[in-house]
Design an enzyme around this catalytic site. Structure first.
Site, PDB file in Angstrom:
ATOM      1  N   ARG A 197       2.551 -12.646  -6.567  1.00  0.00           N
ATOM      2  CA  ARG A 197       1.807 -13.915  -6.631  1.00  0.00           C
ATOM      3  C   ARG A 197       1.995 -14.723  -5.348  1.00  0.00           C
ATOM      4  O   ARG A 197       1.047 -15.283  -4.812  1.00  0.00           O
ATOM      5  CB  ARG A 197       2.249 -14.716  -7.859  1.00  0.00           C
ATOM      6  N   TYR A 228      -6.941 -11.326  -9.074  1.00  0.00           N
ATOM      7  CA  TYR A 228      -5.839 -10.422  -9.476  1.00  0.00           C
ATOM      8  C   TYR A 228      -4.488 -11.122  -9.463  1.00  0.00           C
ATOM      9  O   TYR A 228      -4.392 -12.277  -9.075  1.00  0.00           O
ATOM     10  CB  TYR A 228      -5.840  -9.113  -8.695  1.00  0.00           C
ATOM     11  N   GLU A 229      -3.495 -10.420  -9.981  1.00  0.00           N
ATOM     12  CA  GLU A 229      -2.158 -11.013 -10.152  1.00  0.00           C
ATOM     13  C   GLU A 229      -2.185 -12.173 -11.148  1.00  0.00           C
ATOM     14  O   GLU A 229      -1.447 -13.153 -10.996  1.00  0.00           O
ATOM     15  CB  GLU A 229      -1.613 -11.518  -8.810  1.00  0.00           C
ATOM     16  N   GLY A 230      -3.034 -12.058 -12.163  1.00  0.00           N
ATOM     17  CA  GLY A 230      -3.220 -13.165 -13.093  1.00  0.00           C
ATOM     18  C   GLY A 230      -4.264 -14.086 -12.487  1.00  0.00           C
ATOM     19  O   GLY A 230      -4.057 -14.633 -11.392  1.00  0.00           O
ATOM     20  N   GLN A 285      -2.842 -18.748 -13.928  1.00  0.00           N
ATOM     21  CA  GLN A 285      -1.806 -19.446 -13.139  1.00  0.00           C
ATOM     22  C   GLN A 285      -1.695 -20.905 -13.574  1.00  0.00           C
ATOM     23  O   GLN A 285      -0.602 -21.464 -13.673  1.00  0.00           O
ATOM     24  CB  GLN A 285      -2.134 -19.414 -11.635  1.00  0.00           C
TER      25      GLN A 285
END
Ligand SMILES: Cc1cc2nc3c(=O)[nH]c(=O)nc-3n(C[C@H](O)[C@H](O)[C@H](O)COP(=O)(O)OP(=O)(O)OC[C@H]3O[C@@H](n4cnc5c(N)ncnc54)[C@H](O)[C@@H]3O)c2cc1C
Length: 596
Positions: free
Chosen positions: A298, A442-444, A449
């Site tokens: 992140r 991506y990455e949540g 977030q």
């Protein structure tokens, strides 16, 4: 073709003047020997690698993309990627901030942060190959068994092998509790893993001799949902006891995604057909172990976005000074030419300054956070370690989402500076926009977030960590409150601080009545807190610029002008964000689902 000049002067300003990084790092036993010359030399060499090796293969890599040989399941990265990676390994770059116990150079995370910013500016798609490997290194370093560490860490540190993170499956992305990949225990203590993963970045390629997949899967007796997920390390080639490569493990690339951007990075569908793996960490506690990698990733996504903002800005400035169109409304500025350069037009300047303020603000905040991470990892004071860990946890979703949202705005503005030419591939500007777009997803996703920030990190502990961070800001406001010259920065900083406190309390109260209120406010809320962080960084940078503006160094004059632009033209966005956050849930939920 776009150009890239590593912003070494601004990096040195952030490191040595804003953060006093050497003094701070020297207090940590692991970095007691660090000095300014070493840091500057590493940045200079790293900058050369980024601009001379990675920039020239960015546009071509985007055009060519990756290719899959369906018969062998092997993937070729675009021309030049493999050679650049060999040079990267040869230069010892993968080992920069890795543990000396496994062959690393033991330099601060902060330095790695700057190295990655430069590589991301030069070529985000290429940089994801080493980036994911470093994440895998961190997860194994934190949770691997001694045997896993000896087997994998030296090779990930040297970069001879690369890593991936295999979470997503066709039916599950955000909600990993739904995942189905299965891990069957074997008599020899290993596991056979079966399932399908999709969207796996750097999932298959020809850059390294082995690929180490970190895979989430379920044990046979695992509880349902996210409490039943375990983490496994699954190498492409099994590793023999002496460390040499053994048989090919049945973990294959079944297809490559055709996607909007980052074409040079292989986004692979990964088929696990009874692949042999070993358990990392405790059974059913895989998500906790994987969170080490996810948090690193992140912060890495924020860094990708920062890199793209910087490079888009640099190219747009060159174009805006060169391209002549129309006259300034106030009369010709270049009377010797048939028209004025477009940089005379106020709105072109607004687009350029937006990108510049986002890049420099993002650099300051990311570096500040990386320094806190160094302290969290290496301080010999347990209280300091905990406080820094909490602060990094608070800032991680802000860095990921705020900086990637800003990059989307900034790269689009910089493309707009080029007019129609920005839309044409050969200028490279539309690639920056396309490449930056995935960073919001991506990455949540950035929505996820924002829920993490507001729901878990802030309301989840009654605002305790936010209050601690706010105290630092309040101290700075107190220190500078009497300075006449600082009023234009301190007053709006104090004001946004108060507004964040009130907004947090208000949403917290509403959430007691209906938890959906968090979901209704979170995205706007994250952007407001992102601005609070940027305003804090910009006010601190403005202070330094004011002190040195008469030094004759134009760097400080430019810094002061950019700070003024940020406070006058970007921070006020918070007024409308606070209004929409306060508008709450009902405008979103009033309409019956059937009417959509
Ligand atoms: C190019 C690329 C590279 C990737 N690399 C990797 C990788 O290396 N490894 C890996 O494992 N995965 C990877 N991914 C997967 C990526 O992390 C997921 O796509 C992402 O997490 C979102 O999951 P999803 O696509 O299934 O969307 P979904 O989870 O289906 O979400 C769809 C929409 O619903 C929203 N949503 C979902 N839940 C909520 C909620 N509770 N509240 C509000 N909104 C919600 C989301 O924000 C999103 O807008 C990659 C994806 C791409 C496109």
């Amino acid at each position: 073709m776009p150009q890239y000049n590593p912003p070494l002067r601004d990096m040195q300003f952030v490191l040595h003047e804003l953060l006093h990084a050497v003094d701070e790092l020297k207090l940590l036993p692991a970095h007691a020997e660090i000095d300014e010359d070493t840091i500057n030399a590493v940045l200079e060499e790293g900058g050369k690698f980024a601009s001379e090796v990675l920039t020239p293969i960015n546009l071509s890599g985007d055009q060519e993309g990756c290719t899959l040989d369906k018969a062998t399941h092997e993937v070729k990265a675009p021309k030049g990627f493999k050679e650049a990676y060999a040079q990267y390994v040869e230069g010892g770059w993968p080992a920069l901030s890795c543990d000396p116990e496994f062959g690393g150079q033991g330099l601060p995370v902060l330095l790695n942060q700057f190295m990655y910013e430069m590589m991301n500016s030069a070529n985000q798609a290429w940089t994801m190959y080493p980036g994911l490997s470093h994440g895998a290194y961190e997860a194994l370093h934190a949770h691997g068994t001694p045997e896993q560490k000896t087997t994998y860490l030296p090779k990930l540190t040297s970069g001879v092998w690369t890593g991936t993170m295999c979470l997503t499956e066709p039916h599950c992305g955000t909600d990993l509790g739904l995942l189905r990949a299965k891990a069957e225990p074997q008599a020899d203590g290993t596991y056979k893993i079966t399932g399908q993963k999709i969207f796996i970045s750097a999932g298959e390629h020809d850059l390294a001799e082995n690929i180490i997949h970190l895979v989430l899967a379920r044990l046979p007796d695992a509880p349902q949902g996210s409490k039943g997920i375990s983490l496994f390390v699954v190498p492409k080639f099994n590793v023999k006891a002496d460390g040499s490569l053994g048989e090919r493990n049945p973990v294959y690339c079944g297809g490559l995604e055709h996607k909007m951007g980052i074409h040079g990075n292989a986004t692979a569908q990964i088929v696990l057909d009874g692949a042999v793996g070993t358990l990392v960490g405790q059974p059913n506690k895989g998500l906790q172990a994987m969170f080490v990698m996810m948090n690193a990733a992140r912060l890495g996504v924020g860094n990708q976005s920062l890199g793209l903002t910087e490079v888009a800005y640099q190219n747009a400035v060159v174009y805006a000074k060169d391209r002549i169109q129309m006259r300034a409304l106030s009369g010709p500025k270049s009377p010797d030419k048939p028209a004025d350069p477009i940089i005379v037009h106020p709105d072109v300047r607004k687009m350029l300054l937006t990108a510049r303020a986002f890049a420099e603000g993002g650099r300051a905040l990311s570096a500040y956070t990386a320094l806190q991470l160094d302290k969290a990892l290496s301080s010999d004071d347990a209280d300091e370690r905990k406080a820094c860990e909490d602060e990094v946890a608070l800032l991680t979703p802000i860095i990921k989402a705020f900086i990637s949202d800003n990059a989307w705005i900034a790269t689009s503005h910089c493309m707009q500076v080029f007019g129609g030419h920005g839309y044409i591939h050969e200028w490279g500007m539309e690639q920056f926009v396309r490449d930056s777009r995935i960073n919001m997803t991506y990455e949540g996703t950035n929505t996820v977030q924002s829920l993490d920030l507001l729901g878990r990190k802030i309301l989840g502990n009654n605002g305790a960590t936010l209050k601690k961070f706010g105290k630092k800001i309040a101290e700075f406001v107190e220190e500078e409150g009497t300075s006449e010259a600082m009023q234009e920065f301190i007053n709006p900083l104090a004001d946004i601080g108060d507004k964040v406190t009130k907004l947090t309390t208000e949403i917290g109260m509403k959430a007691f009545q209906n938890p959906d209120e968090v979901g209704a406010a979170a995205v706007d809320y994250l952007r407001v807190v992102g601005h609070l962080c940027f305003a804090y960084m910009w006010a601190r940078m403005a202070k330094l610029a004011l002190e040195k503006k008469d030094s004759g160094d134009p760097f400080y004059t430019a810094k002061l002008s950019t700070a003024r632009f940020y406070f006058a033209k970007l921070l006020p966005e918070t007024a409308s964000l606070i209004r929409t956050a306060r508008a709450g849930l009902s405008p979103l939920m009033e309409m019956d689902e059937a009417l959509f």
